[in-house]
Design an enzyme around this catalytic site. Structure first.
Site, PDB file in Angstrom:
ATOM      1  N   ARG A  22       0.875  -1.171   0.000  1.00  0.00           N
ATOM      2  CA  ARG A  22       0.000   0.000   0.000  1.00  0.00           C
ATOM      3  C   ARG A  22       0.917   1.226   0.000  1.00  0.00           C
ATOM      4  O   ARG A  22       2.050   1.164   0.483  1.00  0.00           O
ATOM      5  CB  ARG A  22      -0.874   0.007   1.245  1.00  0.00           C
ATOM      6  N   LYS A  49      -1.519  -2.349   7.305  1.00  0.00           N
ATOM      7  CA  LYS A  49      -2.914  -2.125   7.660  1.00  0.00           C
ATOM      8  C   LYS A  49      -3.464  -3.409   8.253  1.00  0.00           C
ATOM      9  O   LYS A  49      -3.231  -4.497   7.758  1.00  0.00           O
ATOM     10  CB  LYS A  49      -3.695  -1.754   6.402  1.00  0.00           C
ATOM     11  N   HIS A 131      -2.601   2.096  -5.833  1.00  0.00           N
ATOM     12  CA  HIS A 131      -3.433   0.926  -5.557  1.00  0.00           C
ATOM     13  C   HIS A 131      -3.644   0.082  -6.811  1.00  0.00           C
ATOM     14  O   HIS A 131      -3.848  -1.135  -6.718  1.00  0.00           O
ATOM     15  CB  HIS A 131      -4.766   1.320  -4.926  1.00  0.00           C
ATOM     16  N   ARG A 134      -0.827  -2.313  -6.769  1.00  0.00           N
ATOM     17  CA  ARG A 134      -1.097  -3.346  -5.756  1.00  0.00           C
ATOM     18  C   ARG A 134      -2.117  -4.351  -6.291  1.00  0.00           C
ATOM     19  O   ARG A 134      -1.956  -5.558  -6.138  1.00  0.00           O
ATOM     20  CB  ARG A 134      -1.595  -2.678  -4.478  1.00  0.00           C
ATOM     21  N   HIS A 157      -3.509  -9.148   3.951  1.00  0.00           N
ATOM     22  CA  HIS A 157      -4.948  -9.174   4.176  1.00  0.00           C
ATOM     23  C   HIS A 157      -5.268 -10.054   5.378  1.00  0.00           C
ATOM     24  O   HIS A 157      -4.835 -11.210   5.444  1.00  0.00           O
ATOM     25  CB  HIS A 157      -5.682  -9.730   2.956  1.00  0.00           C
ATOM     26  N   TYR A 166      -9.590 -10.005  -6.149  1.00  0.00           N
ATOM     27  CA  TYR A 166      -8.620 -10.073  -7.236  1.00  0.00           C
ATOM     28  C   TYR A 166      -8.874 -11.265  -8.155  1.00  0.00           C
ATOM     29  O   TYR A 166      -8.229 -11.406  -9.177  1.00  0.00           O
ATOM     30  CB  TYR A 166      -7.194 -10.114  -6.686  1.00  0.00           C
TER      31      TYR A 166
END
Length: 186
Positions: A22, A49, A131, A134, A157, A166
Site C-alpha cells: 500500500r 494495515k 493501488h 497493488r 490481508h 482479485y
C-alpha cells in the site's frame, strides 16, 4: 517505467508493483526494512494495515524491484538528508517522502507512459495509481496459480474475502471465455 530518469521514482513504482505494498506502507519504510543482496531481497512491512494497525509481513523482491531499489540506494546516498535519516524514500529537501508524493510519482509515470483516460471528464489524466499497482500484483499472482491464502499473506490481508476481489473476471476474460469455450455447430 524503466526508462524514467529518476532512480527513486522508478524504484517507488516497481516496489509497489512487485511487492504489492500500500502507498502508506511504502512511505513508512526505512533503509533497514529492505535488506537486499545480489540474488535476494525482501521488504519488511512492520506496520501494515490491519485490525490492530500493526500487521507485520515480509515479501520477497522480484528481480526488477530489487534492481531498481539497488539503483535508488546508490543514488540516495547523494540526496539531501541521506545521512540524517534512515527513511528509505527521500524528497528533494531530505525529508521522508509522503503518501501524497508517492501518488504524484505514480500518476506522473503513468502519464509519461501514456496510461491515461482517453475520453470523458478524466481525459488525459492518469489511469494508474499506487493501488492499481497493488491490485495488479494480487491479480497476477492469482492468475498464475498462486493459492489465495499465500496471496492474502503477501498482501497483508487479514481476511480472505479481501483477497478474493482479485479473482473476479474482467470484461476481456468473459469475452475470451465465450469466444473460446463454447462449441459451435457448423
Amino acid at each position: 517505467m524503466q526508462r524514467h530518469p529518476s532512480a527513486r521514482d522508478r524504484a517507488v513504482a516497481l516496489v509497489l508493483l512487485y511487492a504489492g505494498l500500500r502507498a502508506d506502507e511504502l512511505a513508512q519504510l526505512y533503509v533497514q526494512d529492505v535488506p537486499i543482496s545480489t540474488r535476494r531481497g525482501k521488504v519488511i512491512v512492520r506496520a501494515g494495515k490491519g485490525h490492530d494497525g500493526g500487521t507485520y509481513r515480509e515479501v520477497q523482491f522480484h528481480r526488477a524491484a530489487r534492481d531498481a531499489l539497488r539503483a535508488w540506494l546508490d543514488e540516495r546516498a547523494n540526496w539531501p538528508g541521506a545521512e540524517a535519516t534512515s527513511a528509505l524514500w527521500l524528497n528533494r529537501r531530505g525529508g521522508r517522502l509522503s503518501v501524497r508524493s508517492i501518488n504524484s510519482i505514480v500518476r506522473d509515470l503513468a502519464v509519461a507512459a501514456g496510461l491515461v483516460h482517453d475520453s470523458g471528464p478524466d481525459a488525459g489524466k492518469a489511469r494508474v495509481h499506487p493501488h492499481t499497482l497493488r491490485h495488479t500484483f494480487g491479480t497476477q499472482l492469482l492468475r498464475s496459480g498462486v493459492d489465495v491464502v499465500t496471496v492474502a499473506d503477501l498482501m497483508g490481508h487479514a481476511k480472505l474475502d479481501s483477497t478474493r476481489i482479485y479473482t473476479r473476471s474482467s470484461a476481456a476474460d468473459r469475452a475470451r471465455a465465450i469466444d473460446t469455450a463454447l462449441i459451435v455447430d457448423e
